[in-house]
Design a protein around this motif. Structure first.
Motif, PDB file in Angstrom:
ATOM      1  N   TYR A  28      -1.026   8.375 -12.607  1.00  0.00           N
ATOM      2  CA  TYR A  28       0.249   7.660 -12.501  1.00  0.00           C
ATOM      3  C   TYR A  28       1.310   8.680 -12.077  1.00  0.00           C
ATOM      4  O   TYR A  28       1.746   9.506 -12.873  1.00  0.00           O
ATOM      5  N   LEU A  29       1.742   8.630 -10.827  1.00  0.00           N
ATOM      6  CA  LEU A  29       2.592   9.655 -10.230  1.00  0.00           C
ATOM      7  C   LEU A  29       4.089   9.418 -10.380  1.00  0.00           C
ATOM      8  O   LEU A  29       4.859  10.361 -10.563  1.00  0.00           O
ATOM      9  N   LYS A  30       4.508   8.164 -10.226  1.00  0.00           N
ATOM     10  CA  LYS A  30       5.934   7.833 -10.185  1.00  0.00           C
ATOM     11  C   LYS A  30       6.140   6.522 -10.918  1.00  0.00           C
ATOM     12  O   LYS A  30       5.373   5.567 -10.706  1.00  0.00           O
ATOM     13  N   THR A  31       7.172   6.455 -11.755  1.00  0.00           N
ATOM     14  CA  THR A  31       7.400   5.262 -12.564  1.00  0.00           C
ATOM     15  C   THR A  31       7.540   4.023 -11.680  1.00  0.00           C
ATOM     16  O   THR A  31       8.337   3.997 -10.740  1.00  0.00           O
ATOM     17  N   SER A  42       0.829  -1.212   0.000  1.00  0.00           N
ATOM     18  CA  SER A  42       0.000   0.000   0.000  1.00  0.00           C
ATOM     19  C   SER A  42       0.860   1.257   0.000  1.00  0.00           C
ATOM     20  O   SER A  42       0.525   2.245  -0.673  1.00  0.00           O
ATOM     21  N   ALA A  43       1.972   1.252   0.729  1.00  0.00           N
ATOM     22  CA  ALA A  43       2.873   2.410   0.739  1.00  0.00           C
ATOM     23  C   ALA A  43       3.453   2.640  -0.646  1.00  0.00           C
ATOM     24  O   ALA A  43       3.503   3.785  -1.129  1.00  0.00           O
ATOM     25  N   HIS A  44       3.866   1.566  -1.297  1.00  0.00           N
ATOM     26  CA  HIS A  44       4.384   1.679  -2.671  1.00  0.00           C
ATOM     27  C   HIS A  44       3.311   2.233  -3.612  1.00  0.00           C
ATOM     28  O   HIS A  44       3.578   3.130  -4.409  1.00  0.00           O
ATOM     29  N   MET A  45       2.122   1.690  -3.503  1.00  0.00           N
ATOM     30  CA  MET A  45       1.026   2.136  -4.380  1.00  0.00           C
ATOM     31  C   MET A  45       0.707   3.606  -4.146  1.00  0.00           C
ATOM     32  O   MET A  45       0.476   4.350  -5.102  1.00  0.00           O
ATOM     33  N   SER A  46       0.716   4.047  -2.901  1.00  0.00           N
ATOM     34  CA  SER A  46       0.378   5.442  -2.582  1.00  0.00           C
ATOM     35  C   SER A  46       1.386   6.429  -3.148  1.00  0.00           C
ATOM     36  O   SER A  46       1.016   7.541  -3.521  1.00  0.00           O
ATOM     37  N   GLU A  47       2.649   6.041  -3.219  1.00  0.00           N
ATOM     38  CA  GLU A  47       3.636   6.971  -3.778  1.00  0.00           C
ATOM     39  C   GLU A  47       3.694   6.897  -5.304  1.00  0.00           C
ATOM     40  O   GLU A  47       4.164   7.823  -5.944  1.00  0.00           O
ATOM     41  N   THR A  48       3.183   5.815  -5.875  1.00  0.00           N
ATOM     42  CA  THR A  48       3.266   5.600  -7.318  1.00  0.00           C
ATOM     43  C   THR A  48       1.978   5.985  -8.047  1.00  0.00           C
ATOM     44  O   THR A  48       2.032   6.434  -9.195  1.00  0.00           O
ATOM     45  N   ALA A  73       6.218   7.262 -15.833  1.00  0.00           N
ATOM     46  CA  ALA A  73       5.130   8.088 -15.287  1.00  0.00           C
ATOM     47  C   ALA A  73       5.378   9.548 -15.638  1.00  0.00           C
ATOM     48  O   ALA A  73       6.483  10.065 -15.465  1.00  0.00           O
ATOM     49  N   ARG A  74       4.319  10.198 -16.130  1.00  0.00           N
ATOM     50  CA  ARG A  74       4.359  11.622 -16.460  1.00  0.00           C
ATOM     51  C   ARG A  74       3.068  12.299 -16.000  1.00  0.00           C
ATOM     52  O   ARG A  74       2.615  13.251 -16.604  1.00  0.00           O
ATOM     53  N   GLY A  75       2.461  11.752 -14.954  1.00  0.00           N
ATOM     54  CA  GLY A  75       1.204  12.312 -14.471  1.00  0.00           C
ATOM     55  C   GLY A  75      -0.001  11.919 -15.308  1.00  0.00           C
ATOM     56  O   GLY A  75      -1.051  12.562 -15.232  1.00  0.00           O
ATOM     57  N   GLN A  76       0.118  10.826 -16.082  1.00  0.00           N
ATOM     58  CA  GLN A  76      -0.993  10.372 -16.920  1.00  0.00           C
ATOM     59  C   GLN A  76      -2.186   9.952 -16.062  1.00  0.00           C
ATOM     60  O   GLN A  76      -2.012   9.422 -14.981  1.00  0.00           O
ATOM     61  N   THR A  77      -3.373  10.177 -16.593  1.00  0.00           N
ATOM     62  CA  THR A  77      -4.578   9.718 -15.916  1.00  0.00           C
ATOM     63  C   THR A  77      -5.099   8.473 -16.630  1.00  0.00           C
ATOM     64  O   THR A  77      -4.799   8.236 -17.806  1.00  0.00           O
TER      65      THR A  77
END
Length: 135
Positions: free
Chosen positions: A87-90, A52-58, A97-101
């Motif tokens: 998509y926040l972080k590769t 969940s921590a990984h998902m929250s930052e990514t 990741a480039r902030g794509q929705t």
């Protein structure tokens, strides 16, 4: 029993949408195991917290169009929903990741034990997600 099962699943998803991993963990049984889409099984609450921590930052995700199903015994459940995300972080091995929705239909299957979630298996179309974030 069916109402209690439905309530614990709703609480789990309310906590997800609030970004409250601790409240999600409160919905989990000590014998919990998580089967993520296209991933390895993660036994235990600690593995779930790390995931969940990984998902929250990514990723930043909000689930809508939620429909929850439970069986009469209150030991099995399912949910269908739409994942609305950014998509926040590769994520290693995935597109940059480039902030794509993205917007994806998804679902999950549950086993409940002692009124808590002992298993969740999540499914979505990874190819669809990759096409959306690669466009």
């Amino acid at each position: 029993m069916t109402l209690a099962a439905r309530q614990i699943l709703q609480s789990y998803y309310d906590a997800f949408n609030a970004g409250d991993v601790a409240a999600m963990s409160d919905c989990l049984h000590e014998d919990f195991i998580h089967y993520a889409n296209e991933g390895d099984a993660r036994p235990g609450k600690q593995a779930f917290a790390e995931f969940s921590a990984h998902m929250s930052e990514t990723y930043k995700e909000n689930l809508t169009d939620m429909v929850i199903f439970t069986d009469e015994s209150g030991t099995r459940g399912a949910a269908e929903f739409t994942v609305n995300g950014t998509y926040l972080k590769t994520d290693p091995g995935l597109p940059e990741a480039r902030g794509q929705t993205y917007k994806l239909p998804a679902g999950a299957f549950f086993t409940l034990k002692d009124g808590l979630i002992s298993r969740v298996t999540t499914y979505y179309n990874l190819r669809d997600w990759m096409a959306q974030v690669s466009a």
